[in-house]
Design a protein around this motif. Structure first.
Motif, PDB file in Angstrom:
ATOM      1  N   ILE A  80       0.938  -1.317   0.101  1.00 17.33           N
ATOM      2  CA  ILE A  80      -0.097  -0.140   0.259  1.00 17.33           C
ATOM      3  C   ILE A  80       0.900   1.191   0.032  1.00 17.33           C
ATOM      4  O   ILE A  80       0.580   2.613  -0.768  1.00 17.33           O
ATOM      5  N   ALA A  81       1.834   1.269   0.651  1.00 19.48           N
ATOM      6  CA  ALA A  81       2.929   2.521   0.988  1.00 19.48           C
ATOM      7  C   ALA A  81       3.200   2.390  -0.374  1.00 19.48           C
ATOM      8  O   ALA A  81       3.371   3.601  -0.963  1.00 19.48           O
ATOM      9  N   GLN A  82       3.536   1.636  -0.850  1.00 22.20           N
ATOM     10  CA  GLN A  82       4.393   1.703  -2.085  1.00 22.20           C
ATOM     11  C   GLN A  82       4.009   2.256  -3.779  1.00 22.20           C
ATOM     12  O   GLN A  82       4.803   3.316  -4.176  1.00 22.20           O
ATOM     13  N   ASP A  83       2.480   1.907  -3.371  1.00 24.88           N
ATOM     14  CA  ASP A  83       2.047   2.384  -4.757  1.00 24.88           C
ATOM     15  C   ASP A  83       1.203   3.455  -4.544  1.00 24.88           C
ATOM     16  O   ASP A  83       1.474   4.596  -5.163  1.00 24.88           O
ATOM     17  N   TYR A  84       0.923   3.917  -2.893  1.00 24.67           N
ATOM     18  CA  TYR A  84       0.607   5.186  -2.759  1.00 24.67           C
ATOM     19  C   TYR A  84       1.868   6.699  -3.045  1.00 24.67           C
ATOM     20  O   TYR A  84       1.568   7.877  -3.567  1.00 24.67           O
ATOM     21  N   PHE A  85       3.286   5.690  -2.702  1.00 21.88           N
ATOM     22  CA  PHE A  85       4.403   6.510  -2.806  1.00 21.88           C
ATOM     23  C   PHE A  85       4.600   6.533  -4.332  1.00 21.88           C
ATOM     24  O   PHE A  85       6.136   7.190  -4.241  1.00 21.88           O
ATOM     25  N   GLU A  90      11.632  11.904  -3.538  1.00 25.76           N
ATOM     26  CA  GLU A  90      11.838  12.344  -1.543  1.00 25.76           C
ATOM     27  C   GLU A  90      10.785  11.346  -0.843  1.00 25.76           C
ATOM     28  O   GLU A  90       9.237  11.948  -0.887  1.00 25.76           O
ATOM     29  N   VAL A  91      10.704  10.341   0.257  1.00 30.50           N
ATOM     30  CA  VAL A  91       9.244  10.159   1.026  1.00 30.50           C
ATOM     31  C   VAL A  91      10.824   9.572   2.528  1.00 30.50           C
ATOM     32  O   VAL A  91      11.694   9.123   1.880  1.00 30.50           O
ATOM     33  N   GLU A 102      14.177  -5.129  11.153  1.00 28.68           N
ATOM     34  CA  GLU A 102      13.609  -6.058   9.496  1.00 28.68           C
ATOM     35  C   GLU A 102      12.985  -5.020   9.258  1.00 28.68           C
ATOM     36  O   GLU A 102      12.725  -5.140   8.102  1.00 28.68           O
ATOM     37  N   GLU A 103      11.771  -4.206  10.244  1.00 26.26           N
ATOM     38  CA  GLU A 103      10.985  -3.296   9.265  1.00 26.26           C
ATOM     39  C   GLU A 103      11.314  -2.484   8.314  1.00 26.26           C
ATOM     40  O   GLU A 103      10.878  -1.757   7.062  1.00 26.26           O
ATOM     41  N   ALA A 104      12.469  -1.867   9.315  1.00 28.04           N
ATOM     42  CA  ALA A 104      12.810  -1.054   7.853  1.00 28.04           C
ATOM     43  C   ALA A 104      13.218  -1.085   7.415  1.00 28.04           C
ATOM     44  O   ALA A 104      13.750  -0.635   5.059  1.00 28.04           O
ATOM     45  N   TYR A 110      10.594  -2.139  -0.635  1.00 29.57           N
ATOM     46  CA  TYR A 110       9.126  -2.042  -1.452  1.00 29.57           C
ATOM     47  C   TYR A 110       9.593   0.344  -1.721  1.00 29.57           C
ATOM     48  O   TYR A 110       9.418   0.127  -2.869  1.00 29.57           O
ATOM     49  N   LEU A 111      10.768   0.661  -0.963  1.00 26.71           N
ATOM     50  CA  LEU A 111      10.609   1.807  -1.026  1.00 26.71           C
ATOM     51  C   LEU A 111      11.967   2.738  -1.359  1.00 26.71           C
ATOM     52  O   LEU A 111      12.829   3.096  -0.331  1.00 26.71           O
ATOM     53  N   PRO A 112      13.016   1.673  -2.367  1.00 23.90           N
ATOM     54  CA  PRO A 112      14.136   2.414  -2.316  1.00 23.90           C
ATOM     55  C   PRO A 112      14.329   3.680  -2.165  1.00 23.90           C
ATOM     56  O   PRO A 112      15.674   3.965  -1.516  1.00 23.90           O
ATOM     57  N   GLN A 113      13.319   4.742  -2.927  1.00 20.27           N
ATOM     58  CA  GLN A 113      14.123   6.066  -2.409  1.00 20.27           C
ATOM     59  C   GLN A 113      14.207   6.194  -1.725  1.00 20.27           C
ATOM     60  O   GLN A 113      14.675   7.610  -0.855  1.00 20.27           O
TER      61      GLN A 113
END
Ligand code: SAM
Length: 255
Positions: A80-85, A90-91, A102-104, A110-113
């Protein structure tokens, strides 16, 4: 079932009964077993010693003390975060109650940027985070540090399996050890760190985010997979049990 597996299942059933049963025999055994357990763990587990120390030091600030986590634990939420951003260069993300990191690191897949801050109350967990391969976009700070207090402007906050307590399980009718007031105070603090238009991810909690006084600033994000059935107790603002299982939203958009 092998003999070993059968024995393991029996002892784990017995342990559960000693910790949780109201029968007199188990209640008498409980302090004896608790002392034995404490001594065994304290002498043989460095993790247990560090976590006990953290609990003594920061006790009243703790939500859920156990630090169980695993890589990619919430694929639906991370997607969901990947699609939203998607398309955003810059995120800034916060993993609140990041445990051993592990979460980070999963979020980075999912969001390499994204710039990712992980925070936890346990110095032991943070030490384990810092032992992981260094990544220039991921940093870890203590949740009661000045650095974390001064941080803000996050585009998304992940607070997963943190705002809960193991004492609010197994047949309790009132949340006593971890209350709505503690839950709400933490939600307010996190709200102050989230940008408007940002996403608040709250899952596996003992209370409803939309029961807090900041609910008017948020609404559930309209995406598939937001609502999920949870087989766990849910409590109201008066700390009374509402149900033993419930469906709840997990992602909220800040207006
Ligand atoms: C079950 S783990 C959740 C880890 C990860 N979020 C996940 O879902 O896989 C709960 C974590 O919350 C942390 N925690 C408890 N109270 C906290 C607080 N006040 N501030 C930051 N972290 C806290 C604990 O130390 C523990 O590492």
């Amino acid at each position: 079932m092998t003999l070993f597996a059968a024995l393991k299942a029996k002892t784990s059933k017995l342990r559960f009964a000693i910790w949780n049963s109201n029968k007199l025999g188990y209640r008498i055994l409980r302090p004896i077993y608790a002392s034995f357990h404490f001594c065994r763990m304290f002498f043989f587990s460095a993790e247990y010693r560090h976590q006990t120390w953290a609990h003594l030091r920061y006790g009243k600030h703790f939500h859920q003390p156990p630090n169980f986590t695993m890589p990619n634990r919430y694929p639906a939420l991370f997607k969901i975060a990947q699609d939203y951003f998607a398309g955003r260069s810059e995120v800034k993300l916060l993993s609140f109650g990041c445990s051993t990191g592990e979460e980070a690191y999963s979020l980075r897949e999912y969001l390499p940027q994204a710039l990712i801050v992980g925070t936890d109350i346990s110095p032991y967990n943070l030490k384990r985070c810092l032992q992981k391969p260094n990544s220039p976009k991921i940093s870890f700070v203590h949740s009661l540090s000045e650095e974390f207090t001064n941080s803000g402007d996050f585009d998304a906050i992940f607070c997963l399996a943190v705002l809960q307590h193991t004492h609010n399980r197994s047949g309790v009718v009132k949340a006593v050890k971890y209350t709505f007031a503690q839950f709400e105070a933490q939600c307010l603090l996190l709200d102050g760190k989230l940008k408007s238009g940002g996403l608040m991810f709250i899952d596996h909690s003992d209370f409803k985010f939309l029961d807090t006084s900041i609910r008017a600033k948020y609404f559930p994000l309209q995406v598939p997979n937001n609502k999920l059935l949870h087989n766990r107790p849910l409590f109201n603002t008066q700390n009374e049990i509402l149900s033993e299982s419930h469906e709840s939203y997990r992602v909220f958009l800040k207006k």
